[in-house]
Design an enzyme around this catalytic site. Structure first.
Site, PDB file in Angstrom:
ATOM      1  CG  ASP A 270      -4.622   3.270  10.890  1.00 11.13           C
ATOM      2  OD1 ASP A 270      -5.554   4.025  11.248  1.00 11.13           O
ATOM      3  OD2 ASP A 270      -4.746   2.427   9.979  1.00 11.13           O
TER       4      ASP A 270
ATOM      5  NE  ARG B   2      -2.647   1.143   3.587  1.00  8.36           N
ATOM      6  CZ  ARG B   2      -3.537   1.251   4.582  1.00  8.36           C
ATOM      7  NH1 ARG B   2      -4.832   1.340   4.303  1.00  8.36           N
ATOM      8  NH2 ARG B   2      -3.141   1.231   5.841  1.00  8.36           N
TER       9      ARG B   2
END
Length: 537
Positions: free
Chosen positions: A457, A173
């Site tokens: 996150d 990613r």
């Protein structure tokens, strides 16, 4: 600072980051030239699309709700097209583990028993220059059989297998389109972080992956429209042409984690159809996107405490069910959301309760038709695997389950006010704590922070500061009737800050400044990491 100038005098590639050991293995002349080619081809379009995002947000703020685009109705109505066939290693994705590409986590993820590993250079990774380079080095070391790690305590970590097809399939990613990489510049202009992450990994590893029975696979974050997907598709075409890689070798899974993308899921698959492997329900960023886009629209779009916004909320159910329908209609994988719980082996009772919630979450996804799901910790792999094994049995996925019972419904996607729950003082305090503690961790280079038994996150920190900003502006009240004001939140922030466990070298003072600016400032920063990146990294 080092500099590489090619034969054409108009292109100057500048490396402005501090030296990182072994960076010369990554920043080779060929790799830098490849990045410059991508930059020059797409820098203008990227900026145009970022501007289009801002214009769309203004329209939403002025009362124009997102809708399924009338101009692309023919794409949605045409039942003849599908995405590319499954690529090697992407047929069975029933459990995917996520995490940053630091050396220890890389080894643990690849030894976890999951089917795939999302090697994250985005929301769970601080984009410091050393992290950017070391992520590329670690992935390269995996593919050349040279990765190991010894902790400060002397514990050794090695891969269980050196054969790539025996390990989870790697899906990288890169960063989103909004983030620049200020340590790499072409003619003085910072490169796109997305193109740096993608380009370096593809340049060094595409052929290695193909030779070992896999391919260059990617997760694409933060897309807001089909035109942003088209940009990625054009990047893939050019990258494959430049390296002589067959067209369609790249596969990409798009995270549907913005409210605007939810109205263009089918079009996003269409734009990437020769390179697509599916969509993912990125739940935390999706909630953040809802708050961000409708932050000025009043009570209709105000959500309760973050822990009350579950996947059973009506607008979240509509989003996930429509995602499965879209994917399976086009023979693409539908991948579910994150189980962020971190097991605590010292508290068996709490652990058992949390594991039961994880099992229920994954069971709901499997029953809804998802082909797989995410976990944040290796201990959750067996739980999720068991659930999907029970549903899938001996088949690799359930793409043939078309979910024709689901009807595309714009109103359902925007049925935010039906979310049950209230705003509590505990919820306000939790947002402050999580926001400050996460930002502090991020500033020290750790973008995957364990806070209160959850893996946080950047997306969850964004929810935390955005909810507070919205609650204040919408004149919301807690369940006890307390008005949520700038003054009251300032008092709570001081109180929560005083409770923090300080340590030598911590970044809590900087974190407080950033959180205050993003949660209590007059203006709403689009991403909290933008100011933090330019100021501190």
């Amino acid at each position: 600072m080092t500099m590489l100038t090619e034969h054409r005098p108009t292109r100057e590639i500048t490396i402005a980051g501090p030296p990182v050991p072994r960076q010369e293995e990554i920043l080779t002349p060929g790799a830098l030239e490849f990045l410059a080619t991508l930059h020059n081809a797409f820098v203008g379009r990227r900026q145009e699309l970022l501007q289009a995002r801002q214009e769309r947000r203004v329209r939403i703020a002025n009362g124009v709700d997102p809708e399924f685009p009338a101009e692309t109705a023919a794409i949605r109505e045409d039942i003849s097209w599908t995405v590319a066939p499954f690529a090697p290693g992407l047929e069975d994705r029933r459990v995917e583990i996520t995490g940053p590409c630091d050396r220890k986590m890389t080894i643990n993820a690849l030894n976890s028993g999951a089917k795939c590993w999302l090697a994250d250079m985005e929301d769970s990774s601080t984009p410091s220059w050393s992290n950017v380079i070391n992520a590329q080095l670690n992935l390269g070391d995996v593919l050349t059989g040279g990765i190991d790690f010894t902790s400060d305590q002397g514990k050794s970590y090695r891969l269980n297998s050196q054969t790539l097809t025996d390990l989870p399939t790697i899906i990288v990613r890169p960063r989103g389109w909004h983030l620049a990489e200020r340590h790499l510049r072409v003619d003085g202009v910072p490169m796109s972080g997305a193109l740096v992450d993608f380009g370096l990994y593809f340049f060094h590893n595409a052929r290695r992956l193909i030779s070992q029975g896999r391919g260059p696979y990617f997760y694409l974050p933060k897309l807001e429209s089909r035109t942003e997907a088209r940009l990625w598709n054009d990047v893939f075409i050019l990258a494959q042409q430049e390296l002589g890689i067959p067209h369609g070798t790249i596969r990409a899974t798009v995270l549907i984690e913005t409210i605007t993308a939810a109205f263009e899921m089918e079009e996003i698959l269409y734009e990437l159809r020769h390179h697509s492997s599916g969509l993912n329900a990125g739940r935390w960023d999706y909630i953040f996107s809802v708050i961000k886009n409708f932050r000025d629209r009043g009570p209709r779009f105000v959500l309760p405490d973050r822990d009350r916004v579950t996947m059973t909320a009506p607008f979240m159910r509509a989003y996930t069910e429509q995602l499965v329908r879209v994917c399976h209609r086009r023979s693409a994988s539908a991948i579910g959301g994150m189980a962020a719980f971190i097991p605590n082996r010292r508290d068996p009772e709490a652990n058992a309760a949390a594991m039961a919630k994880v099992r229920a979450d994954k069971t709901r996804e499997a029953d809804d038709g998802f082909d797989g799901s995410w976990v944040a910790h290796p201990d959750l792999v067996p739980v999720a695997m068991e659930v999907f094994d029970e549903t899938l049995g001996g088949i690799p996925n359930q793409v043939e389950r078309l979910r024709e019972d689901v009807v595309p419904d714009a109103k359902a996607l925007l049925n935010i006010s039906a979310t049950e729950g209230s705003i509590t003082e505990t919820g306000v305090r939790a947002n402050i704590e999580v926001g400050i503690r996460y930002i502090e961790s991020w500033l020290r280079g750790n973008g995957a922070a364990a806070i209160n038994n959850l893996m946080e996150d950047a997306a969850t920190a964004e929810i935390s500061r955005s909810q507070i900003w919205q609650w204040i502006r919408s004149e919301s009240h807690t369940d006890s009737g307390r008005a949520i004001t700038h003054e009251w939140v300032t008092e709570l922030l001081a109180d929560e800050f005083a409770k923090l466990d300080r340590f030598a070298g911590d970044r809590f003072d900087d974190a407080r400044e950033i959180f205050t600016e993003c949660a209590l400032g007059e203006e709403y920063p689009t991403f909290l990491t933008l100011a933090a990146y330019s100021r501190y990294l």
